[in-house]
Design an enzyme around this catalytic site. Sequence first.
Site, PDB file in Angstrom:
ATOM      1  CG  ASN A  23      -1.156   6.379  -0.057  1.00 17.64           C
ATOM      2  OD1 ASN A  23      -0.379   5.697  -0.007  1.00 17.64           O
ATOM      3  ND2 ASN A  23      -1.872   6.526  -0.995  1.00 17.64           N
ATOM      4  CB  CYS A 117       5.273   2.199 -10.623  1.00 20.36           C
ATOM      5  SG  CYS A 117       3.914   3.203 -10.541  1.00 20.36           S
ATOM      6  CG  ASP A 307      -4.886   6.082  -4.785  1.00 22.60           C
ATOM      7  OD1 ASP A 307      -4.289   6.866  -3.612  1.00 22.60           O
ATOM      8  OD2 ASP A 307      -4.319   6.313  -5.837  1.00 22.60           O
ATOM      9  NE  ARG A 399       3.485  -1.296  -3.079  1.00 22.05           N
ATOM     10  CZ  ARG A 399       3.034  -0.175  -3.827  1.00 22.05           C
ATOM     11  NH1 ARG A 399       2.714  -0.406  -5.052  1.00 22.05           N
ATOM     12  NH2 ARG A 399       3.343   0.975  -3.290  1.00 22.05           N
TER      13      ARG A 399
END
Length: 428
Positions: A23, A117, A307, A399
């Site tokens: 990120n 998403c 997260d 990812r």
Amino acid sequence: MDVIRIEGGHRVTGEVRVEGAKNSALKLMAATIMAPGVSRLTNVPNISDVHVMGKVLKRLGATVTVVDEHTLDIDTSGVNSWRTPYELVVQMRASTAVLGPLISRFGQAVVAMPGGCNIGARNIDMHIFGLEALGVQFDFAHGYINGTTPDGLHSNFITLEFASVGATENLMMASVYAPGTTVIDNAAREPEIVDLANLLNEMGAKVRGAGSPLIEIEGVRGPLHPVTHAVVGDRIEAGTFAAIGALTSDPVYVRGFDPAHLGLVLKKYQQMGITVEKKPDGCVVSRERPLTPVDIQTLPYPGFPTDMQAQTMVLAALGDGDCIITENVFENRFMLAAELCRMGADIRIEGHHALVHGVKRLSGAEVASPDLRGGAALVMAGLVADGYTTVSQIHHIMRGYEHFTDKLQALGAHVELLSLPDPTEDDA
Ligand code: EPZ
């Protein structure tokens, strides 16, 4: 169909080194657009999101050279387009991070509206609001946002209604050349914001206050100049392996990140009865006692990171009692719960709250990764579940986690990457 299969019950212990932060890396790559010439980024994670951002930059006219697995040379002198195509934005929402750099360099940008998403609508209204305050005019057509600056950019005092990471980043980058001083109030404070501000300042920008809720950007004459910069360590990959050490109880030494970037997570884990020994380059996590459940509220940094919510739900699912996990950042980030319940967890969702009643054991099952962090959490659960767990939809995991199964195997876990026939394909 690629899957990760885990056999639970094996000892997991040893040392693991995390990569540079996904990120941050994605935004640093976008920021090179503002510095024509060759910038070198080191400690870049070798993950699919970085590959997609590389494609975005190439589509804009940049040259991206892979010097080694974790080093990229990005030459943006040839960037001659300001249009980011839908097929790349739909693959990765973070492609919108080119908005600010393109507007700074060209005074215009055309970016596909990011779809939602799995974890939420993921609007960019705060990005638009802030950029309009800097003088950008937008029109929206055919799924694209088209930003132009007919009267140029100017500074402004912008208060974000939510400490949005992406909006803070785009506004920081868009205001680098805006004459005067732009202030972003209620700015995101994540370590990745600080990493981006450091890069911009190394390139010749004047950004002050990153890491605090008030960031000031003093406009400079462009262009910025290319630099060499190391990506900050990934606190979320680190937190994931810390949670694994907590779950499996034998010591796991997680290296390559600043433990201060996981402050509240490690404090909450200590409250759960987990042993955390901080080191200059990371921490050692282990557990000698049953997991004590504690309530968790996700919030922008330095609050508990959304997260790390999924990974912590796995710990709570095996806790010695009940707790409530509240997700305040995204509107749909509890999809992991249903998969964990298929493994025997006892979790009930009430709106933004997950009511977790700890159980003694989880049983291995076939489960599907709902999103990036949920997928990693399901693999975690498989490490301690009875029997075999097979996690599908693992492209989500790839990812953001480099060599995830290799790292787990090196810690002693019995995990393997398998390609199975896709049951949805007919036999014909
Ligand atoms: C970044 O997403 C991260 N992604 C996310 O990590 C992380 O969960 C999130 O920040 C929060 O820390 C990257 O950096 C690539 P936000 P971002 O703008 O920038 C809403 C992972 O697992 N919002 O802080 O999109 C938004 O929908 C990923 O690595 C608006 O409504 O996060 C969300 O509900 C997942 N309008 C909330 O705010 C806007 O204009 C936080 O979004 C912007 C955001």
